[in-house]
Design a protein around this motif. Structure first.
Motif, mmCIF file in Angstrom:
data_model
loop_
_atom_site.group_PDB
_atom_site.id
_atom_site.type_symbol
_atom_site.label_atom_id
_atom_site.label_comp_id
_atom_site.label_asym_id
_atom_site.label_seq_id
_atom_site.Cartn_x
_atom_site.Cartn_y
_atom_site.Cartn_z
ATOM 1 N N GLY A 1 78.772 51.008 58.811
ATOM 2 C CA GLY A 1 77.592 51.170 59.658
ATOM 3 C C GLY A 1 77.435 52.633 59.996
ATOM 4 O O GLY A 1 78.191 53.479 59.506
ATOM 5 N N ALA A 2 76.484 52.921 60.869
ATOM 6 C CA ALA A 2 76.235 54.312 61.236
ATOM 7 C C ALA A 2 77.450 54.915 61.928
ATOM 8 O O ALA A 2 77.706 56.111 61.811
ATOM 9 C CB ALA A 2 75.004 54.382 62.137
ATOM 10 N N GLU A 3 78.197 54.100 62.663
ATOM 11 C CA GLU A 3 79.385 54.568 63.393
ATOM 12 C C GLU A 3 80.632 53.922 62.801
ATOM 13 O O GLU A 3 81.481 53.417 63.530
ATOM 14 C CB GLU A 3 79.266 54.210 64.885
ATOM 15 C CG GLU A 3 77.988 54.675 65.555
ATOM 16 C CD GLU A 3 78.010 56.162 65.869
ATOM 17 O OE1 GLU A 3 79.094 56.759 65.768
ATOM 18 O OE2 GLU A 3 76.935 56.699 66.201
ATOM 19 N N SER B 1 81.238 54.978 56.797
ATOM 20 C CA SER B 1 80.088 55.543 57.496
ATOM 21 C C SER B 1 78.884 55.611 56.570
ATOM 22 O O SER B 1 79.011 56.058 55.419
ATOM 23 C CB SER B 1 80.464 56.944 57.985
ATOM 24 O OG SER B 1 79.303 57.721 58.170
ATOM 25 N N LEU B 2 77.744 55.214 57.083
ATOM 26 C CA LEU B 2 76.518 55.328 56.269
ATOM 27 C C LEU B 2 76.255 56.784 55.904
ATOM 28 O O LEU B 2 75.674 57.075 54.863
ATOM 29 C CB LEU B 2 75.317 54.781 57.041
ATOM 30 C CG LEU B 2 75.298 53.294 57.391
ATOM 31 C CD1 LEU B 2 73.929 52.906 57.923
ATOM 32 C CD2 LEU B 2 75.656 52.437 56.192
ATOM 33 N N TYR B 3 76.711 57.724 56.759
ATOM 34 C CA TYR B 3 76.457 59.152 56.534
ATOM 35 C C TYR B 3 77.454 59.781 55.563
ATOM 36 O O TYR B 3 77.116 60.655 54.783
ATOM 37 C CB TYR B 3 76.502 59.918 57.864
ATOM 38 C CG TYR B 3 75.470 59.444 58.843
ATOM 39 C CD1 TYR B 3 74.133 59.816 58.708
ATOM 40 C CD2 TYR B 3 75.821 58.590 59.892
ATOM 41 C CE1 TYR B 3 73.170 59.360 59.603
ATOM 42 C CE2 TYR B 3 74.868 58.135 60.790
ATOM 43 C CZ TYR B 3 73.551 58.518 60.634
ATOM 44 O OH TYR B 3 72.601 58.063 61.505
ATOM 45 N N LEU B 4 78.722 59.325 55.638
ATOM 46 C CA LEU B 4 79.779 60.002 54.891
ATOM 47 C C LEU B 4 80.191 59.268 53.611
ATOM 48 O O LEU B 4 80.801 59.878 52.725
ATOM 49 C CB LEU B 4 81.023 60.168 55.778
ATOM 50 C CG LEU B 4 80.811 60.957 57.080
ATOM 51 C CD1 LEU B 4 82.084 60.954 57.907
ATOM 52 C CD2 LEU B 4 80.386 62.384 56.763
ATOM 53 N N ASP B 5 79.926 57.993 53.531
ATOM 54 C CA ASP B 5 80.476 57.187 52.429
ATOM 55 C C ASP B 5 79.405 56.573 51.528
ATOM 56 O O ASP B 5 79.725 55.744 50.666
ATOM 57 C CB ASP B 5 81.386 56.093 53.002
ATOM 58 C CG ASP B 5 82.548 56.711 53.772
ATOM 59 O OD1 ASP B 5 83.251 57.551 53.192
ATOM 60 O OD2 ASP B 5 82.731 56.385 54.956
ATOM 61 N N PHE B 6 78.157 56.939 51.758
ATOM 62 C CA PHE B 6 77.053 56.465 50.895
ATOM 63 C C PHE B 6 76.187 57.673 50.541
ATOM 64 O O PHE B 6 75.638 58.319 51.442
ATOM 65 C CB PHE B 6 76.189 55.416 51.617
ATOM 66 C CG PHE B 6 76.891 54.119 51.893
ATOM 67 C CD1 PHE B 6 76.758 53.041 51.036
ATOM 68 C CD2 PHE B 6 77.702 53.985 53.014
ATOM 69 C CE1 PHE B 6 77.414 51.838 51.297
ATOM 70 C CE2 PHE B 6 78.367 52.791 53.279
ATOM 71 C CZ PHE B 6 78.216 51.716 52.416
ATOM 72 N N GLU B 7 76.098 57.965 49.233
ATOM 73 C CA GLU B 7 75.223 59.078 48.828
ATOM 74 C C GLU B 7 73.784 58.671 49.072
ATOM 75 O O GLU B 7 73.364 57.571 48.672
ATOM 76 C CB GLU B 7 75.427 59.388 47.340
ATOM 77 C CG GLU B 7 76.670 60.217 47.092
ATOM 78 C CD GLU B 7 76.967 60.377 45.611
ATOM 79 O OE1 GLU B 7 76.104 60.024 44.769
ATOM 80 O OE2 GLU B 7 78.081 60.836 45.301
ATOM 81 N N ASP B 8 73.030 59.550 49.715
ATOM 82 C CA ASP B 8 71.618 59.265 50.057
ATOM 83 C C ASP B 8 71.492 57.932 50.799
ATOM 84 O O ASP B 8 70.486 57.227 50.634
ATOM 85 C CB ASP B 8 70.736 59.250 48.804
ATOM 86 C CG ASP B 8 70.761 60.587 48.076
ATOM 87 O OD1 ASP B 8 70.880 61.620 48.759
ATOM 88 O OD2 ASP B 8 70.698 60.582 46.827
ATOM 89 N N PHE B 9 72.511 57.567 51.536
ATOM 90 C CA PHE B 9 72.531 56.306 52.310
ATOM 91 C C PHE B 9 72.535 55.054 51.434
ATOM 92 O O PHE B 9 72.475 53.941 51.931
ATOM 93 C CB PHE B 9 71.333 56.199 53.283
ATOM 94 C CG PHE B 9 71.450 57.105 54.453
ATOM 95 C CD1 PHE B 9 72.259 56.767 55.531
ATOM 96 C CD2 PHE B 9 70.767 58.294 54.496
ATOM 97 C CE1 PHE B 9 72.377 57.610 56.619
ATOM 98 C CE2 PHE B 9 70.876 59.141 55.576
ATOM 99 C CZ PHE B 9 71.691 58.804 56.643
ATOM 100 N N GLU B 10 72.587 55.203 50.143
ATOM 101 C CA GLU B 10 72.449 54.039 49.268
ATOM 102 C C GLU B 10 73.697 53.797 48.427
ATOM 103 O O GLU B 10 74.315 52.747 48.518
ATOM 104 C CB GLU B 10 71.230 54.202 48.339
ATOM 105 C CG GLU B 10 69.894 53.991 49.028
ATOM 106 C CD GLU B 10 69.791 52.634 49.726
ATOM 107 O OE1 GLU B 10 70.370 51.640 49.238
ATOM 108 O OE2 GLU B 10 69.117 52.578 50.778
ATOM 109 N N ARG B 11 74.055 54.796 47.595
ATOM 110 C CA ARG B 11 75.132 54.573 46.611
ATOM 111 C C ARG B 11 76.486 54.743 47.266
ATOM 112 O O ARG B 11 76.787 55.797 47.827
ATOM 113 C CB ARG B 11 74.982 55.538 45.431
ATOM 114 C CG ARG B 11 75.711 55.046 44.170
ATOM 115 C CD ARG B 11 75.523 56.028 43.015
ATOM 116 N NE ARG B 11 76.288 57.258 43.199
ATOM 117 C CZ ARG B 11 77.607 57.359 42.986
ATOM 118 N NH1 ARG B 11 78.301 56.298 42.607
ATOM 119 N NH2 ARG B 11 78.224 58.509 43.169
#
Ligand SMILES: Cc1cc2nc3c(=O)[nH]c(=O)nc-3n(C[C@H](O)[C@H](O)[C@H](O)COP(=O)(O)O)c2cc1C
Length: 197
Positions: A121-123, A151-161
């Motif tokens: 998630g975001a957090e 983290s959606l910010y750190l572990d997903f490229e462009d929030f997707e991959r």
């Protein structure tokens, strides 16, 4: 229940079902790491493959008097496992309703089995993970200390991959270690209780 000398069986539960969910990719990452381990067999149990209505049993699950075919099927699925790794997103500071509903359906099938949480998630899904720990306490399911939070910010490229930080692989291995350690110990507890009954 698995025999004391069998390999442990651990279910990797996919706790979200919405179209376009990130949960399937997160569960695939967990399952891929699990395949390299020899301490247990790991199966993906996707809630999307076990659709349940909102809880529709008249009697509380603690009584174990299930009447609906879908409840009996879900109970038989969960009863097969010695432990659970729950892959859950954070929805409104908790777990998704579909996961809570699937948990609410059963009781004894989860008792005295170990669990670990992979949240996102975001957090880092931290609040969902902590809430799940509280819920599982009521079902006699100890949740191991290690949790993996994406983290959606750190572990997903462009929030997707999905592209988990490398250090999370080590955390995931620790989570497997802890779930299998507790899973083995609790299986001995369950076998001992059956023998004494
Ligand atoms: C209904 C809903 C509520 C959400 N609430 C939170 C939240 O409270 N905290 C958070 O960090 N992320 C929140 N998110 C973001 C989700 O954690 C993120 O979108 C995640 O990918 C959802 O899991 P899924 O893709 O497997 O459905 C929420 C998403 C949804 C759909």
């Amino acid at each position: 229940m698995t025999n004391e000398h069998d390999k442990l069986r651990i279910a990797i539960i996919v706790g979200s079902t919405r179209p376009g969910r990130r949960g399937a990719d997160v569960a695939a990452w967990v399952a891929d790491a699990a395949r390299r381990r020899t301490d247990a067999t790991y199966d993906v149990v996707d809630l999307a493959d076990h659709p349940l209505p909102h809880l529709d049993e008249a009697m509380p699950p603690i009584l174990g008097s299930y009447t609906e075919p879908h409840t009996r099927a879900w109970a038989a699925t969960i009863a097969e496992y010695d432990g659970f790794i729950v892959v859950t997103p954070e929805y409104n500071h908790s777990i998704p309703g579909v996961l809570k509903n699937a948990i609410d359906f059963l009781f004894a099938e989860r008792n005295h089995k170990a669990a670990g949480v992979v949240a996102y998630g975001a957090e880092n899904g931290a609040r969902a993970a902590e809430h799940l720990r509280q819920i599982f306490g009521e079902l006699k399911v100890p949740v191991v200390r290690q949790y993996v939070g994406l983290s959606l910010y750190l572990d997903f490229e462009d929030f997707e991959r999905l592209a988990p930080r490398p250090e999370l692989s080590g955390s995931l291995e620790t989570l497997f270690d802890e779930v299998t350690l507790w899973g083995e110990a609790l299986r001995r507890v369950r076998v001992g209780r059956l023998a004494a009954a």
